[in-house]
Every structure is written in structure tokens, then in C-alpha cells.
Design an enzyme around this catalytic site. Structure first.
Site, mmCIF file in Angstrom:
data_model
loop_
_atom_site.group_PDB
_atom_site.id
_atom_site.type_symbol
_atom_site.label_atom_id
_atom_site.label_comp_id
_atom_site.label_asym_id
_atom_site.label_seq_id
_atom_site.Cartn_x
_atom_site.Cartn_y
_atom_site.Cartn_z
ATOM 1 N N SER A 130 31.500 11.360 -7.800
ATOM 2 C CA SER A 130 32.922 12.686 -7.027
ATOM 3 C C SER A 130 32.357 13.768 -6.217
ATOM 4 C CB SER A 130 34.118 12.835 -8.075
ATOM 5 O OG SER A 130 34.639 11.460 -8.641
ATOM 6 N N THR A 192 36.278 16.971 -6.950
ATOM 7 C CA THR A 192 37.247 16.532 -5.364
ATOM 8 C C THR A 192 37.876 17.498 -4.603
ATOM 9 O OG1 THR A 192 37.525 14.008 -5.928
ATOM 10 C CG2 THR A 192 38.725 14.908 -3.711
ATOM 11 N N PHE A 300 50.057 24.066 -12.029
ATOM 12 C CA PHE A 300 50.438 23.229 -13.173
ATOM 13 C C PHE A 300 49.781 22.432 -14.288
ATOM 14 C CE2 PHE A 300 51.511 22.505 -8.806
ATOM 15 C CZ PHE A 300 52.962 22.689 -9.144
ATOM 16 N N GLU A 344 44.441 14.574 -3.220
ATOM 17 C CA GLU A 344 43.901 13.604 -4.034
ATOM 18 C C GLU A 344 44.830 13.002 -5.049
ATOM 19 O OE1 GLU A 344 39.625 13.539 -7.102
ATOM 20 O OE2 GLU A 344 40.864 15.805 -6.472
ATOM 21 N N ASP A 349 41.185 7.770 -11.067
ATOM 22 C CA ASP A 349 39.487 8.128 -12.329
ATOM 23 C C ASP A 349 39.078 7.572 -13.802
ATOM 24 O OD1 ASP A 349 36.051 8.640 -11.229
ATOM 25 O OD2 ASP A 349 36.939 10.162 -12.501
#
Length: 561
Positions: A130, A192, A300, A344, A349
Site C-alpha cells: 500500500s 495510505t 478515535f 480511505e 485490506d
């Protein structure tokens, strides 16, 4: 026909054919030459150098007509690991949840007017990761596996990487006076999102505690702290995800969230100091209350956000991807200069790596809901929306199931021995099998260090395996259960990525240029050339040719906001 007339026709045809044979065939039109480069002849970049990848991508996007785009805003949706099989299976599952047979259904992006394929390989790996793939999408340059915002080199080469830094469209947008945002279900320092703002030869260097001492001594900095590398008030107006631990000093519990930084820094306090009027939020209620803030940093979870299936849906829990997307767009739309936003769905994944198709498809459906939210909040007249993946996975969809067969179930259909659509299809051992399976991973049915031989369930940390003795009997096994792991052929700790091309879907200004089979780095160039404010900023820095195409590799130092 009489003999005299037939002879006349034959003679006429012979004469015509002879004339055609004698006539010279016109030469094919020469291929259009690449546009000239300002300042006269420029030596061609070395093949597969960063400058070569950048220039080739720019010229390809130009030939596709990307420069005709007039996008004011850009939203890039990235389904991490969302290969073609994942899209097809998630489409069916979403349809079946809605009471349909499933196959006729479409996910939110599948009726976009323009589509393409993206070739995902890294410069050093046929099947990519990635970090390298998102760097290609974000900077216009293909690079090595593990690279974050730097051109190809060695993954452990800190010193060398500092001269190979690349400019992302997010940092370009900030330099051009546009607002920027990042929404992810992973850690904000994960591959990402990191590729849009950070520079590191090694994706694993997310926090200073993840870095070797020699890399720190050589001048490299961890990824998390680079989120602060913007002029005050010029960084992402919205950054929502997980990874709180990399932002807090070790010893700071912050409730149930332990800090992991060894340098004693509290990056959340530093972020607040650099973003007057900004707020840091840690749950759904706080996020909703912060809607009118100047800037929002949402952290979070200590690590990645929980899977959509598992998250706490209460006020003290985690917001879903659609809600975060909606809030991000509402905040960024207040800015006068337009915006660039990355969204994203990262845990597609992670579920695939675990061998768990249920959660992978559920996360894909959550991404579809987020795209729906964006479509409702934007206009195709001024907002370019691109949906794609960074790479694929080894998920297989096979077995001749009947139309409407539960996508997570065992295969039933009229090609069974019983010959009717609800009959169980059996393998040559007389055993049922599922429509979905993996080529490798933790679903291998041999005994592992943590689970007995037979079907596996999440969570599964195999450790070691014993060779399987045949396949398990799936009669009586609920293969649609959220924790069921699809069978895997090759025993591995984690399922691997797949190397096939992934889909690209686009709508809005400039979307007509998204077509054909593209090198993944071309996506950056299509986005940049379709957005006048980005294109003009590059030209102002002297990176454009005589036709106004930004073909020269930009130096990030020239775009510091």
C-alpha cells in the site's frame, strides 16, 4: 445469367482488382510527437527514474485530455485492497442485504460514466504494497515497496531518501491555497494517508518508537510528527482516523489509550497550537459537536478504527466512514479556494489479510455508503470524484452457484448431481465448498498452533500448521457467519496481496480522461491536470512545458506553504 453477361462481369472485377493492387497504399499518419519542452531540448530522463515516471505520466494524462478539466474540488476514495473480485462480491452482498438476488445491484461508484484499469506493481515488486502504490497515486511517481512519499531506493536508506522526496497532490493543494482533508479507518500515520503528507523510505516508521536510532541520527523523522509540517493554519482542515498512541508521549494514558512516543512530545497539543480554533475529538459525540470548528483532528482509537461490523455505534463510540466523509465535505466546502480530500476504507485490506471475507465485503459496502454521502453533498459540475484501490487480494469467486445464491454461502445450483438450483454442489471428495475462497492465508484447514484441523474462525494467529488431510465437511458449518474464515490453499500467517489490475471510476470535471489501462502513477497526473488551481501552481513553479503541461518533477521545497 447468360454466358456473355457473366464474362463481362468477370472482366470488370478483374480490372477493378488490378487497379486496386496498382494504387499505392497511403502511409499511416505519424504518431503525435510529445509536446515540446520550454527552453529547448532537454535530455530524456533516465528510464524508470523519478523524473521519467513523472514525465511519462504527465504526457499520458495530457494525451487523454485531462487538461480540459475544470475541477474546483477533488475527492479521492481509496478502497485499500479492493480488487475486482472484492467489488463484485460486495456488490452482490449489498444487493442481497437489500432483498435482491444481488448480481443486478451496483455499488455507489459503479454507474460513474468513466472507468479505467490501474497497473499496481511497485518498482521492485510484481505484487505491491500500500505504501508504494499510494505514493504513486499521490505523487505521480512509482516507487519501491514500503516507500512513503519518496522515490525508489532502499527501504532502510534514511540519508539517501532525503534527496528523493516527492510532492503529493495534498501538499500541492495546500501550497495552491486550497483546503485539504484526510479521512481514514486506519491510523493516520498508516501507509495510505501517510503518503499524502509524509516522506519516509520505510512505512513502518510511524512513530519515533518505531524507528531505529541510526535513522533518527541520520535526520529522518517519524511519520506522525510530519502531519504538523505545514505552516500554521495551512495543514489539513480535517484529519480523521486512528493512531492516537503515536501522537501521545509514553506514560500518558489518555483514558484507555496509552501513549507511545519516546520523545515526550504531545503532538495533539502541538497540532492545537498550530491550528487556532481547532479541536481534537475522540468519539462520535465530540465529532458532531465540532462541526463548526476551524479545524478538526479526530483520533478515535489508539490503533486502527474498529471494523464497521464491530464498532460501538453510540455517542462514545466510533463514527462510521459515511458520517466522517459527510462532515469533512461540509467543513472543506466552507473554504473559498476549493479542496482536495482523501477518503480511505482501510480495513478492507485488514480483513482480507485475516482471511475474513465477511468483514472485507462489509467494509467495501461501508465505502459505498461514504461515496453516496459525497454524491449527495457535491455537484458533478465542480467536483471530480475518483474511486480506486491501491492493490488487490487473492480472493476467488467461483463454483457455478445459481443466481441469487448467498455470496458467503456454499455453492448450490443446477449443475449439481441432483440437477436443481437448490441442490448442494460437491467436490470430487463428496464435500460441499464455498463460492469465495483465498489462494493463501490463515484459512488453511490443517491444524494450527491455536486452532484444530478444519474450518478456522476469526481471530486466528496460526503460528505453525500441520499438513491438512483432505478438506473439512462444511455441512452444519455456517459459512456466512461474520467470523468464518474462507478456506485457503496455501498456509500462511496472513493472506497476501494480489497483483492484478484494479478498477478506477470517475465522475465530474476531467473524468473523461480516466479511460484505458493506466500505470498507477498516471492517476496523480489526471487529477492535477484536471484541476486548474493545481496545474497553475505547478506551472508557476516552472514545471510546465510550452503547452502548459506540468512534465518536470517538482521539488517539494518549492511548494512550502
Amino acid at each position: 445469367m447468360n454466358l456473355r453477361l457473366r464474362a463481362a462481369c468477370v472482366a470488370f472485377l478483374a480490372a477493378t482488382l488490378a487497379a486496386c493492387a496498382a494504387r499505392p497504399v497511403p502511409a499511416a499518419a505519424p504518431a503525435a510527437a510529445p509536446p515540446p519542452v520550454a527552453g529547448g531540448a532537454v535530455p530524456a530522463p533516465e528510464p524508470e527514474s523519478a523524473a521519467w515516471w513523472y514525465r511519462n505520466g504527465a504526457l499520458h494524462a495530457h494525451r487523454l485530455g485531462a487538461g480540459a478539466g475544470t475541477a474546483r474540488n477533488v475527492i479521492v476514495f481509496l478502497g485499500d485492497g479492493m480488487g475486482p473480485t472484492t467489488v463484485a462480491a460486495a456488490r452482490i452482498l449489498d444487493g442481497q442485504r437489500r432483498g435482491l438476488k444481488g448480481e443486478e445491484h451496483l455499488l455507489a461508484w459503479e454507474d460513474f460514466p468513466y472507468t479505467a484499469f490501474s497497473k499496481t506493481y511497485n518498482t521492485d515488486h510484481q505484487t505491491p504494497d500500500s505504501a508504494g502504490t499510494m505514493t504513486a497515486i499521490a505523487t505521480g511517481v512509482k516507487t519501491h515497496m514500503g516507500a512513503i512519499g519518496v522515490a525508489a531506493g532502499r527501504v532502510d536508506d534514511c540519508a539517501g531518501s532525503q534527496s528523493r522526496r516527492l510532492l503529493s497532490w495534498l501538499r500541492l493543494a495546500a501550497s495552491a491555497g486550497m483546503a485539504t482533508g484526510i479521512v481514514t479507518t486506519s491510523r493516520l500515520s498508516h501507509a495510505t494517508p501517510a503518503a499524502t503528507y509524509a516522506h519516509s523510505p520505510n512505512r513502518e516508521w510511524e512513530g519515533d518508537g518505531d524507528m531505529p536510532a541510526e535513522a533518527i541520527a541520520a535526520g529522518c523523522r517519524d511519520i506522525a510528527q510530519q502531519l504538523l509540517d505545514f505552516a500554521p493554519g495551512r495543514g489539513p482542515r480535517v484529519a480523521l482516523g486512528g493512531g492516537l498512541g503515536r501522537f501521545l508521549p509514553a506514560g500518558d494514558g489518555a483514558g484507555a489509550t496509552p501513549g507511545q512516543r519516546r520523545d515526550g512530545r504531545d503532538l495533539t497539543r502541538e497540532w492545537l497550537a498550530r491550528n487556532p480554533g481547532g479541536v481534537v475529538v475522540r468519539n462520535t459525540a465530540q465529532l458532531r459537536a465540532a462541526a463548526g470548528a476551524e479545524a478538526i483532528l479526530g483520533l478515535f482509537a489508539s490503533g486502527h478504527l474498529p471494523y464497521h461490523h464491530d464498532r460501538d455505534r453510540g455517542d462514545q463510540g466510533t463514527p462510521d466512514l459515511a458520517e466522517m466523509t459527510r462532515l469533512a465535505i461540509e467543513r472543506l466546502a466552507r473554504e473559498p479556494g476549493g479542496y482536495v480530500l482523501l477518503v480511505e476504507s482501510a480495513r478492507i485490506d485488514h480483513a482480507h489479510h485475516a482471511g475474513n471475507a465477511y468483514r472485507a465485503l462489509d467494509e467495501t459496502i461501508a465505502l459505498s455508503r461514504a461515496v453516496e454521502a459525497a454524491l449527495e453533498a457535491t455537484s458533478a459540475r465542480d467536483t471530480l470524484i475518483v474511486v480506486t484501490a491501491d492493490h488487490s487480494h487473492t480472493l476467488s469467486f467461483a463454483g457455478y452457484p445459481a443466481r441469487g445464491n448467498p455470496i458467503l454461502g456454499t455453492v448450490r445450483g443446477r449443475l449439481s448431481a441432483a440437477g436443481h438450483e437448490d441442490a448442494q454442489m460437491l467436490d470430487k471428495l463428496g464435500l460441499p465448498y464455498t463460492t469465495l475462497s483465498y489462494a493463501n492465508g490463515a484459512g488453511y484447514v490443517g491444524e494450527s498452533a491455536t486452532q484444530p484441523a478444519g474450518p478456522k474462525r476469526l481471530p486466528h494467529t496460526p503460528g505453525r500448521y500441520a499438513p491438512a488431510t483432505g478438506r473439512p465437511d462444511l455441512r452444519g458449518v455456517d459459512t456466512t457467519h461474520p467470523d468464518y474464515l474462507q478456506e485457503a490453499l496455501v498456509p500462511l500467517h496472513d493472506e497476501t496481496h494480489g497483483g492484478e489490475d484494479v478498477g478506477v471510476w470517475a465522475r465530474g470535471p476531467g473524468s473523461a480522461a480516466f479511460r484505458g489501462t493506466l500505470e498507477q502513477n498516471v492517476l496523480y497526473h489526471l487529477i492535477v491536470q484536471a484541476t486548474p488551481r493545481l496545474r497553475e501552481r505547478l506551472c508557476a513553479a516552472g514545471t510546465c512545458d510550452a503547452d502548459g503541461v506540468p512534465v518536470h518533477l517538482p521539488d517539494p521545497a518549492d511548494f512550502r506553504d
